[in-house]
Enzyme design. Structure first.
Site, PDB file in Angstrom:
ATOM      1  CG  ASP A   6      -1.902   1.019   1.377  1.00 12.51           C
ATOM      2  OD1 ASP A   6      -2.060   1.794   0.435  1.00 12.51           O
ATOM      3  OD2 ASP A   6      -2.547   1.123   2.436  1.00 12.51           O
ATOM      4  CE  LYS A  36      -5.137  -1.243  -1.173  1.00 10.20           C
ATOM      5  NZ  LYS A  36      -5.676  -0.710   0.096  1.00 10.20           N
ATOM      6  CG  PHE A  41      -9.514  -2.084   2.991  1.00  9.53           C
ATOM      7  CD1 PHE A  41      -8.286  -1.630   3.445  1.00  9.53           C
ATOM      8  CD2 PHE A  41     -10.083  -3.204   3.586  1.00  9.53           C
ATOM      9  CE1 PHE A  41      -7.628  -2.268   4.487  1.00  9.53           C
ATOM     10  CE2 PHE A  41      -9.433  -3.852   4.637  1.00  9.53           C
ATOM     11  CZ  PHE A  41      -8.206  -3.379   5.079  1.00  9.53           C
ATOM     12  CB  VAL A  42      -8.644  -6.024  -1.493  1.00  9.69           C
ATOM     13  CG1 VAL A  42      -9.043  -5.223  -2.722  1.00  9.69           C
ATOM     14  CG2 VAL A  42      -7.139  -5.888  -1.244  1.00  9.69           C
ATOM     15  NE  ARG A  98      -5.686 -11.951   9.544  1.00  7.65           N
ATOM     16  CZ  ARG A  98      -4.941 -10.879   9.259  1.00  7.65           C
ATOM     17  NH1 ARG A  98      -4.417 -10.751   8.063  1.00  7.65           N
ATOM     18  NH2 ARG A  98      -4.736  -9.938  10.155  1.00  7.65           N
TER      19      ARG A  98
END
Ligand code: IMP
Ligand code: MG
Length: 181
Positions: free
Chosen positions: A108, A136, A157-158, A170
């Protein structure tokens, strides 16, 4: 969508199904195996998010590898990382003169991987490279070297395939975006 393991949540928007992920993992493992032909690598799994990706990747490698784990957590609000990285479990094998492949599922801001690269470089490995499944890129605030990248994704947001939202999701075999995001 195929390969969702039967788990479907209304607040999630599926992005990559199991088959697509496994194809990409095989592709990355093939490239890594060719690049390190005849060498042994240490697959350094960045917990918790990379547990599943690293397990799949390691099993697809056709070179010798050892597994090591580091628990890195960046603290912040739920869907953005603050940049403060805490390492709470150091790896238990000597990496000096070894080839280290840091494996994370997603990058990120880049702070976690930049921190880990700097930290482990001090232990004088023969080489350090980094593999991530998801990049990202538009969120990057630190210039971090990535050697193997699966997919570039937009700023969403993944979750799933090891990634969580407040420790949920998860275990999903697919990757999805939070619909609200
Ligand atoms: P960075 O230090 O900002 O690059 O953040 C990296 C870490 O933040 C990853 O190892 C993940 O644990 C977490 N992270 C970043 N983006 C996401 C996301 O979209 N979903 C779940 N976790 C994420
Ligand atoms: Mg998390």
């Amino acid at each position: 969508m195929n390969g969702t393991g039967g788990l479907v949540y209304e607040d999630l928007e599926p992005l990559y199904d199991e088959g697509v992920i496994q194809e990409k993992v095989a592709d990355l493992a093939g490239r890594i195996s060719r690049d390190y032909l005849g060498k042994e690598i240490i697959v350094l799994c960045v917990l918790k998010a990379a547990a599943i990706f690293a397990a799949d990747l390691a099993r697809s490698l056709t070179i010798h590898s050892r597994l090591a784990f580091v628990n890195a957590a960046s603290y912040g609000t739920a869907t953005t990382s603050s940049g403060d990285v805490a390492i709470s479990r150091a790896i238990d094998i000597d990496i000096m003169d070894k080839h280290v492949l840091i494996v994370d599922t997603i990058v990120d801001s880049g702070r976690t991987l930049a921190y880990l690269q700097k930290h482990y470089r001090k232990r004088r490995p023969a080489s350090i490279r980094t593999a991530v499944l998801l990049d990202k890129r538009t969120r990057r605030t630190i210039d971090v070297q990535l050697d193997y990248v699966g997919f570039e994704i937009p700023d969403r947001f993944v979750v799933g395939y090891g990634m969580d939202f407040a420790e949920k999701y998860r275990n999903l075999p697919y990757i999805a975006a939070l619909s609200a995001d």
